[in-house]
Design an enzyme around this catalytic site. Structure first.
Site, PDB file in Angstrom:
ATOM      1  CE1 TYR A  55       2.289 -12.635  17.547  1.00  0.00           C
ATOM      2  CE2 TYR A  55       4.498 -11.952  18.183  1.00  0.00           C
ATOM      3  CZ  TYR A  55       3.275 -11.658  17.604  1.00  0.00           C
ATOM      4  OH  TYR A  55       3.044 -10.421  17.090  1.00  0.00           O
ATOM      5  NE  ARG A  57      -2.731  -1.014   3.484  1.00  0.00           N
ATOM      6  CZ  ARG A  57      -2.741  -2.185   4.112  1.00  0.00           C
ATOM      7  NH1 ARG A  57      -3.112  -3.292   3.466  1.00  0.00           N
ATOM      8  NH2 ARG A  57      -2.369  -2.286   5.373  1.00  0.00           N
ATOM      9  CG  HIS A  96       2.578  -7.518  22.047  1.00  0.00           C
ATOM     10  ND1 HIS A  96       3.628  -6.799  21.522  1.00  0.00           N
ATOM     11  CD2 HIS A  96       1.549  -6.640  22.193  1.00  0.00           C
ATOM     12  CE1 HIS A  96       3.241  -5.533  21.346  1.00  0.00           C
ATOM     13  NE2 HIS A  96       1.988  -5.420  21.737  1.00  0.00           N
ATOM     14  CG  ASP A  97       7.669 -13.038  23.417  1.00  0.00           C
ATOM     15  OD1 ASP A  97       8.512 -13.332  22.561  1.00  0.00           O
ATOM     16  OD2 ASP A  97       7.566 -13.651  24.508  1.00  0.00           O
ATOM     17  CG  ASP A 156       8.900 -10.309  20.342  1.00  0.00           C
ATOM     18  OD1 ASP A 156       7.975 -10.839  19.706  1.00  0.00           O
ATOM     19  OD2 ASP A 156       8.720  -9.335  21.101  1.00  0.00           O
TER      20      ASP A 156
END
Length: 374
Positions: free
Chosen positions: A142, A103, A138-139, A168
């Site tokens: 995940y 984009r 966030h970490d 991360d």
């Protein structure tokens, strides 16, 4: 002497931790990294406390040795600046959600048409495909979705919020660097560039390693305190009389025997080798009672000459002052833009062909002294 990646030029569009940590590793190894940062979109690591000289220590650490370009990618003409730059760069690394770079007019297909040899690495939480590709995370998210959190921590208290960002850094940053360097070798052999899709959730799932093999192939679902290495045995942490902690990794027979002798509990030697959960609980209780009798410093003295896989749980500042860390030059001094030096964690990979420096030549990036303005 230049680093092993001194011929590599990296254009870095990332913020926060995963991308900047990856490009810091590349810069540490000699790559020329130019960080593109939007002046109107604050990177939170710039203001994350603590600060030194008005700049976040996290920001200066993550961006050491890099140059920077302040550029609002949404403004007219900004895409043209990037298109001119990318002609001379080997690698682009970005951390936007899927589709954002397209984009902005600087997506992979556009940049590849300008530089066919380009290696383009995109780091995202969930990857470029799948139903979660546009989802925020966030970490901790995940690690949870990847099954890692499910077999960490204690039965009673559940998974712990970790002090380091595993998904991360071990997931996003390290896998990005591995992918980029593999792509560099591929390009050397074939002349082809590469698009690298790094999902921090994928990488965290892969980090399950042996636990994943046990669950998927062995049919053993992993739970906290249920296996050899996650608290299901005496392989664990024990509190000392002064409230500190000590780690016990004495799994092999010779190590567990020395442990029991040092603690004056020789009757526990056979229990250490047993697979019986009751026996493991018995030796855990014996270790708990024994370690509670002395301070951490006293136990360090006891085990100073005992090769039994026993080490103290140190704070970061204590670890930095440890003789082993000092011998490995794991604390370095990096030149600050206004003069003086800042202590930072050093690069962990040691190369025989490059010197182990105690001072980094590259200055720290500050808030007001970026190299280029557009």
């Amino acid at each position: 002497m230049p680093g092993p990646l001194s011929q590599l030029k990296v254009l870095d569009f990332s913020t926060l931790l995963p991308g900047p940590y990856a490009t810091m590793l590349l810069a540490d190894m000699g790559a020329d990294v130019l960080r593109v940062e939007a002046p109107d979109r604050l990177d939170l690591t710039r203001v994350m406390p603590p600060l030194e000289d008005g700049v976040s220590t996290a920001h200066t650490f993550l961006n050491r040795g890099k140059r920077s370009l302040a550029l609002d990618l949404k403004k007219e003409g900004s895409a043209d600046v990037i298109k001119r730059l990318v002609k001379d760069y080997d690698v682009v690394i970005e951390q936007f959600r899927p589709g954002v770079m397209d984009r902005l007019g600087i997506g992979y297909d556009t940049l590849k048409a300008i530089n066919p040899d380009l290696i383009y690495c995109a780091i995202t939480g969930y990857g470029q495909t799948g139903p979660y590709k546009d989802r925020a995370g966030h970490d901790i998210n995940y690690l949870s979705l990847a099954g890692v959190s499910s077999h960490c921590g204690r039965k009673e208290t559940g998974p712990p919020p970790l002090g380091i960002q595993v998904a991360d850094v071990a997931g996003g940053s390290h896998h990005a660097v591995m992918g980029i360097l593999a792509a560099v070798i591929h390009r050397q052999q074939s002349g082809e560039g590469q698009y690298i899709d790094i999902s921090m959730t994928d990488a965290a799932f892969a980090l399950n390693g042996m636990a994943g093999a046990a669950a998927l192939a062995g049919g053993q679902e992993q739970r906290p305190e249920s296996t050899l290495l996650n608290g299901g045995t005496f392989y664990d942490y024990y509190q000392t009389s002064d409230g500190r902690w000590i780690s016990v990794g004495s799994l092999e027979p010779q190590f567990s025997a020395r442990l029991c002798d040092a603690l004056d509990i020789p009757e526990m030697k056979s229990f250490a080798l047993s697979q019986n959960p009751e026996h493991q609980q018995t030796i855990r209780e014996a270790l708990k009672a024994a370690f509670a009798q002395r301070t951490l410093a006293q136990w360090e003295e006891v085990f100073s000459d005992v090769d039994a896989c026993i080490e103290p749980v140190l704070t970061i500042t204590e670890a930095a002052d440890h003789p082993q860390m000092k011998a490995r030059n794991m604390v370095i001094e990096v030149a600050k833009g206004g003069g003086g030096f800042q202590k930072q964690i050093g690069h962990p990979i040691k190369f025989s062909a490059t010197p182990c420096e105690t001072h980094y030549a590259g200055r720290l990036l500050g808030t007001d002294n970026d190299d280029l303005q557009r």
